[in-house]
Design a protein around this motif. Structure first.
Motif, PDB file in Angstrom:
ATOM      1  N   ILE A 130      41.609  34.230  30.842  1.00 38.00           N
ATOM      2  CA  ILE A 130      40.278  34.140  31.434  1.00 38.00           C
ATOM      3  C   ILE A 130      39.669  32.785  31.109  1.00 38.00           C
ATOM      4  CG2 ILE A 130      37.965  35.142  31.467  1.00 38.00           C
ATOM      5  CD1 ILE A 130      39.118  37.816  30.890  1.00 38.00           C
ATOM      6  N   LYS A 131      39.862  31.862  32.024  1.00 32.49           N
ATOM      7  CA  LYS A 131      39.338  30.515  31.842  1.00 32.49           C
ATOM      8  C   LYS A 131      38.243  30.203  32.854  1.00 32.49           C
ATOM      9  CE  LYS A 131      43.804  28.882  30.097  1.00 32.49           C
ATOM     10  NZ  LYS A 131      44.929  27.932  30.286  1.00 32.49           N
ATOM     11  N   GLU A 132      38.116  31.082  33.851  1.00 31.84           N
ATOM     12  CA  GLU A 132      37.101  30.883  34.871  1.00 31.84           C
ATOM     13  C   GLU A 132      36.264  32.144  34.999  1.00 31.84           C
ATOM     14  OE1 GLU A 132      38.717  29.535  38.568  1.00 31.84           O
ATOM     15  OE2 GLU A 132      40.356  28.478  37.610  1.00 31.84           O
ATOM     16  N   LYS A 133      35.106  32.018  35.625  1.00 30.51           N
ATOM     17  CA  LYS A 133      34.205  33.149  35.796  1.00 30.51           C
ATOM     18  C   LYS A 133      34.839  34.253  36.635  1.00 30.51           C
ATOM     19  CE  LYS A 133      29.566  34.300  37.440  1.00 30.51           C
ATOM     20  NZ  LYS A 133      28.324  33.765  38.067  1.00 30.51           N
ATOM     21  N   LEU A 134      35.586  33.880  37.664  1.00 27.74           N
ATOM     22  CA  LEU A 134      36.136  34.849  38.604  1.00 27.74           C
ATOM     23  C   LEU A 134      37.574  35.247  38.223  1.00 27.74           C
ATOM     24  CD1 LEU A 134      34.755  33.442  41.979  1.00 27.74           C
ATOM     25  CD2 LEU A 134      33.800  35.230  40.522  1.00 27.74           C
ATOM     26  N   THR A 135      37.778  35.579  36.961  1.00 25.36           N
ATOM     27  CA  THR A 135      39.085  36.014  36.475  1.00 25.36           C
ATOM     28  C   THR A 135      38.925  37.326  35.706  1.00 25.36           C
ATOM     29  OG1 THR A 135      39.837  33.725  36.259  1.00 25.36           O
ATOM     30  CG2 THR A 135      41.123  35.401  35.125  1.00 25.36           C
ATOM     31  N   TRP A 136      39.845  38.279  35.973  1.00 25.13           N
ATOM     32  CA  TRP A 136      39.791  39.580  35.311  1.00 25.13           C
ATOM     33  C   TRP A 136      41.175  39.963  34.797  1.00 25.13           C
ATOM     34  CZ3 TRP A 136      36.897  38.232  39.421  1.00 25.13           C
ATOM     35  CH2 TRP A 136      35.512  38.485  39.366  1.00 25.13           C
ATOM     36  N   ILE A 137      41.199  40.762  33.735  1.00 19.75           N
ATOM     37  CA  ILE A 137      42.423  41.351  33.215  1.00 19.75           C
ATOM     38  C   ILE A 137      42.514  42.785  33.743  1.00 19.75           C
ATOM     39  CG2 ILE A 137      43.714  42.016  31.162  1.00 19.75           C
ATOM     40  CD1 ILE A 137      43.421  39.025  31.467  1.00 19.75           C
ATOM     41  N   VAL A 138      43.653  43.151  34.290  1.00 20.80           N
ATOM     42  CA  VAL A 138      43.861  44.496  34.831  1.00 20.80           C
ATOM     43  C   VAL A 138      44.865  45.211  33.927  1.00 20.80           C
ATOM     44  CG1 VAL A 138      44.590  45.860  36.822  1.00 20.80           C
ATOM     45  CG2 VAL A 138      43.415  43.669  37.169  1.00 20.80           C
ATOM     46  N   LYS A 139      44.483  46.379  33.383  1.00 15.65           N
ATOM     47  CA  LYS A 139      45.327  47.089  32.428  1.00 15.65           C
ATOM     48  C   LYS A 139      45.690  48.478  32.958  1.00 15.65           C
ATOM     49  CE  LYS A 139      43.411  44.705  28.387  1.00 15.65           C
ATOM     50  NZ  LYS A 139      42.846  44.851  27.029  1.00 15.65           N
ATOM     51  N   ASP A 140      46.921  48.879  32.732  1.00 19.94           N
ATOM     52  CA  ASP A 140      47.381  50.150  33.301  1.00 19.94           C
ATOM     53  C   ASP A 140      47.071  51.359  32.431  1.00 19.94           C
ATOM     54  OD1 ASP A 140      49.181  49.802  31.276  1.00 19.94           O
ATOM     55  OD2 ASP A 140      50.971  50.033  32.509  1.00 19.94           O
ATOM     56  N   ASP A 141      46.573  51.183  31.211  1.00 19.02           N
ATOM     57  CA  ASP A 141      46.280  52.325  30.347  1.00 19.02           C
ATOM     58  C   ASP A 141      44.781  52.519  30.153  1.00 19.02           C
ATOM     59  OD1 ASP A 141      45.902  50.009  28.928  1.00 19.02           O
ATOM     60  OD2 ASP A 141      46.504  50.891  27.015  1.00 19.02           O
ATOM     61  N   LEU A 142      44.001  51.819  30.931  1.00 17.71           N
ATOM     62  CA  LEU A 142      42.550  51.845  30.794  1.00 17.71           C
ATOM     63  C   LEU A 142      41.968  52.883  31.753  1.00 17.71           C
ATOM     64  CD1 LEU A 142      40.392  50.203  29.190  1.00 17.71           C
ATOM     65  CD2 LEU A 142      40.170  48.737  31.226  1.00 17.71           C
ATOM     66  N   GLU A 143      41.023  53.695  31.289  1.00 18.80           N
ATOM     67  CA  GLU A 143      40.430  54.719  32.143  1.00 18.80           C
ATOM     68  C   GLU A 143      39.286  54.158  32.984  1.00 18.80           C
ATOM     69  OE1 GLU A 143      39.463  58.067  29.491  1.00 18.80           O
ATOM     70  OE2 GLU A 143      41.052  59.131  30.570  1.00 18.80           O
ATOM     71  N   PHE A 144      38.426  53.364  32.381  1.00 18.71           N
ATOM     72  CA  PHE A 144      37.288  52.804  33.103  1.00 18.71           C
ATOM     73  C   PHE A 144      37.070  51.357  32.662  1.00 18.71           C
ATOM     74  CE2 PHE A 144      36.532  57.379  33.328  1.00 18.71           C
ATOM     75  CZ  PHE A 144      36.280  57.526  34.698  1.00 18.71           C
ATOM     76  N   PRO A 145      36.379  50.554  33.484  1.00 16.26           N
ATOM     77  CA  PRO A 145      36.180  49.136  33.160  1.00 16.26           C
ATOM     78  C   PRO A 145      35.524  48.928  31.803  1.00 16.26           C
ATOM     79  CG  PRO A 145      35.548  49.575  35.434  1.00 16.26           C
ATOM     80  CD  PRO A 145      35.805  50.912  34.794  1.00 16.26           C
ATOM     81  N   ALA A 146      35.942  47.842  31.166  1.00 13.77           N
ATOM     82  CA  ALA A 146      35.354  47.453  29.886  1.00 13.77           C
ATOM     83  C   ALA A 146      35.223  45.937  29.888  1.00 13.77           C
ATOM     84  CB  ALA A 146      36.225  47.928  28.719  1.00 13.77           C
ATOM     85  N   GLY A 147      34.047  45.448  30.218  1.00 13.98           N
ATOM     86  CA  GLY A 147      33.845  44.004  30.294  1.00 13.98           C
ATOM     87  C   GLY A 147      34.671  43.392  31.401  1.00 13.98           C
ATOM     88  N   LYS A 148      35.490  42.410  31.048  1.00 13.47           N
ATOM     89  CA  LYS A 148      36.335  41.728  32.030  1.00 13.47           C
ATOM     90  C   LYS A 148      37.695  42.408  32.193  1.00 13.47           C
ATOM     91  CE  LYS A 148      35.530  37.993  33.585  1.00 13.47           C
ATOM     92  NZ  LYS A 148      34.969  37.533  34.866  1.00 13.47           N
ATOM     93  N   SER A 149      37.861  43.572  31.559  1.00 15.78           N
ATOM     94  CA  SER A 149      39.097  44.345  31.698  1.00 15.78           C
ATOM     95  C   SER A 149      38.857  45.488  32.684  1.00 15.78           C
ATOM     96  CB  SER A 149      39.542  44.915  30.351  1.00 15.78           C
ATOM     97  OG  SER A 149      39.898  43.871  29.458  1.00 15.78           O
ATOM     98  N   LEU A 150      39.756  45.594  33.658  1.00 24.47           N
ATOM     99  CA  LEU A 150      39.619  46.604  34.702  1.00 24.47           C
ATOM    100  C   LEU A 150      40.822  47.541  34.686  1.00 24.47           C
ATOM    101  CD1 LEU A 150      38.482  44.251  37.616  1.00 24.47           C
ATOM    102  CD2 LEU A 150      37.016  45.645  36.137  1.00 24.47           C
ATOM    103  N   PRO A 151      40.631  48.818  35.023  1.00 26.78           N
ATOM    104  CA  PRO A 151      41.757  49.755  35.052  1.00 26.78           C
ATOM    105  C   PRO A 151      42.616  49.558  36.290  1.00 26.78           C
ATOM    106  CG  PRO A 151      39.747  50.880  35.693  1.00 26.78           C
ATOM    107  CD  PRO A 151      39.343  49.483  35.289  1.00 26.78           C
ATOM    108  N   LEU A 152      43.919  49.593  36.117  1.00 22.04           N
ATOM    109  CA  LEU A 152      44.842  49.392  37.236  1.00 22.04           C
ATOM    110  C   LEU A 152      44.658  50.454  38.313  1.00 22.04           C
ATOM    111  CD1 LEU A 152      47.307  47.782  38.350  1.00 22.04           C
ATOM    112  CD2 LEU A 152      48.768  49.393  37.124  1.00 22.04           C
ATOM    113  N   TRP A 153      44.500  51.714  37.919  1.00 23.61           N
ATOM    114  CA  TRP A 153      44.390  52.805  38.896  1.00 23.61           C
ATOM    115  C   TRP A 153      43.249  52.599  39.886  1.00 23.61           C
ATOM    116  CZ3 TRP A 153      39.866  55.390  39.495  1.00 23.61           C
ATOM    117  CH2 TRP A 153      38.961  55.357  38.441  1.00 23.61           C
ATOM    118  N   ALA A 154      42.194  51.906  39.427  1.00 25.71           N
ATOM    119  CA  ALA A 154      40.999  51.754  40.255  1.00 25.71           C
ATOM    120  C   ALA A 154      41.304  50.977  41.550  1.00 25.71           C
ATOM    121  CB  ALA A 154      39.894  51.050  39.458  1.00 25.71           C
ATOM    122  N   PHE A 155      42.355  50.173  41.515  1.00 24.36           N
ATOM    123  CA  PHE A 155      42.696  49.419  42.729  1.00 24.36           C
ATOM    124  C   PHE A 155      43.394  50.307  43.768  1.00 24.36           C
ATOM    125  CE2 PHE A 155      42.008  46.355  39.426  1.00 24.36           C
ATOM    126  CZ  PHE A 155      41.316  45.339  40.067  1.00 24.36           C
TER     127      PHE A 155
END
Length: 396
Positions: free
Chosen positions: A367-392
């Motif tokens: 995450i070096k720019e404002k429009l960058t997010w981390i997508v994780k496959d074990d996450l249930e709901f968004p947490a800051g700049k981390s987003l759950p994979l299933w949500a896509f």
């Protein structure tokens, strides 16, 4: 002709209406000429039979004709539709038009001659209407039907009805997706099953049989449907299957054209075209960097399988979790947005949003720019700049 109409009425009456694909609500049904393309097995026929079923008009005014019927070997579409129109027909669905020679010219003639008749046709994803005879591109409104999203899978298989939302809503820190789901909703409960066997509506409870059907589906697409691609010699179908099988063992990867040519015996100068053929058939997906508009003349930067179900069905061994994650993200995201290659992160979406896809230990160093997010496959709901994979899987 009478037998065709009897079959049509029987199919329309027996079509269930309890589940509709996402595209049903997006189609402008007021148009007089509508085309729907998509890969085999995505549900095009069912979608249109549902439309005919719901129409509050007499059965003699609506008809479904499949052009792979033996009847059309000795009768023209124009002849059949003319007779239907003369007896009061108002809406006609022509399914599997790519099975009928010179279909586009006849569909054009039907549309031009019978202005009060609504014509809806379906065909393989391979169809490029802009290259067909008859200049249908100026007349028909075209749509494409993709496989089930995770949201649709939950509805169809488990009776869990959850809302869809846009990418912009998902990325908005003020928009809480948690508040849009029932309190007892467990987003990861069925996710792994979807990744393995949830993309096509025809999947059953037996995964072994489903994977076998998928492999048969792939052979049918390559050995029959791809004959419709201009410039493709169907005698090379075996080489194309070898190429697809080879790709399935390595994706996602940056292709080495010389190596692929050597291992498949496909001439190096033809390799890019063969990859494009597989992409047009919705068997693989080719990723290019931003700024290139004529992709047919260059090698792709990265290759994915079209969906995760193909990945599991065609791989010799269990696909790596990272491969599954990236394939899912690419497969679902490309339905609603452009997805391009990025040298700095995994995906560039819509020309401005950057995504890095990983597991629970994925850090934020990308995450070096404002429009960058981390997508994780074990996450249930968004947490800051981390987003759950299933949500896509909720984007459509």
């Amino acid at each position: 002709m009478e037998e065709l109409l009897e079959v049509s009425e029987s199919m329309i009456r027996s079509t269930e209406l309890n589940f509709r694909r996402y595209l049903y609500a997006e189609i402008d049904w007021s148009e007089k000429l509508i085309g729907i393309k998509g890969a085999r097995g995505t549900g095009k026929t069912t979608l249109l039979l549902q439309y005919l079923n719901e129409l509050q008009v007499p059965y003699n005014q609506k008809a479904y004709f499949s052009l792979d019927e033996i009847y059309f070997l000795s009768h023209s579409i124009l002849e059949v539709v003319k007779r239907f129109h003369q007896t009061g027909g108002k809406i006609v669905v022509l399914d599997e038009v790519h099975k009928y020679p010179n279909w586009s010219q006849e569909v054009k003639n039907i549309h031009d001659r019978f202005r009060d008749l609504q014509v809806i046709f379906t065909g393989s994803s391979i169809i490029d209407i802009s290259k067909e005879e008859g200049d249908l591109s100026r007349r028909a409104v075209m749509y494409e039907l993709h496989g089930l999203s995770y949201r649709e899978y939950l509805s169809l298989r488990h009776g869990i009805h959850v809302p869809k939302f846009s990418l912009e809503e998902l990325l908005d820190p003020e928009f809480s997706i948690r508040n849009h789901f029932p309190d007892d909703f467990l987003p990861l409960q069925h996710f792994q099953a979807y990744l393995r066997n949830g993309y096509f509506p025809f999947a059953g409870v037996n995964e072994v049989i489903y994977f076998k059907r998928l492999r048969q589906l792939v052979r049918t697409i390559v050995e029959f449907d791809m004959a419709e691609i201009k410039g493709f010699d169907i005698r090379n179908g075996k080489k194309l299957l070898q190429l697809l099988y080879l790709v399935a063992q390595q994706v996602p990867f940056k292709p080495n054209i010389s190596t692929l040519a050597e291992r498949t015996l496909i001439h190096r100068n033809s390799m890019v075209n063969y990859l494009i053929y597989l992409a047009e058939a919705r068997l693989i997906d080719l990723q290019y960097p931003a700024g290139f508009s004529v992709v047919t003349l260059q090698k792709p930067e990265k290759i994915f399988m079209n969906n995760t179900n193909f990945l599991f069905a065609l791989s010799e061994k269990k696909p790596e979790s990272g491969t599954v994650r990236e394939t899912f993200f690419n497969s679902l995201m490309k339905v609603t947005h452009t997805v391009q290659y990025s040298a700095s992160v995994d995906f560039l979406v819509g020309g401005e949003f950057h995504f890095e896809v990983g597991g629970k230990n994925k850090g934020n160093k990308q995450i070096k720019e404002k429009l960058t997010w981390i997508v994780k496959d074990d996450l249930e709901f968004p947490a800051g700049k981390s987003l759950p994979l299933w949500a896509f899987g909720m984007l459509y």
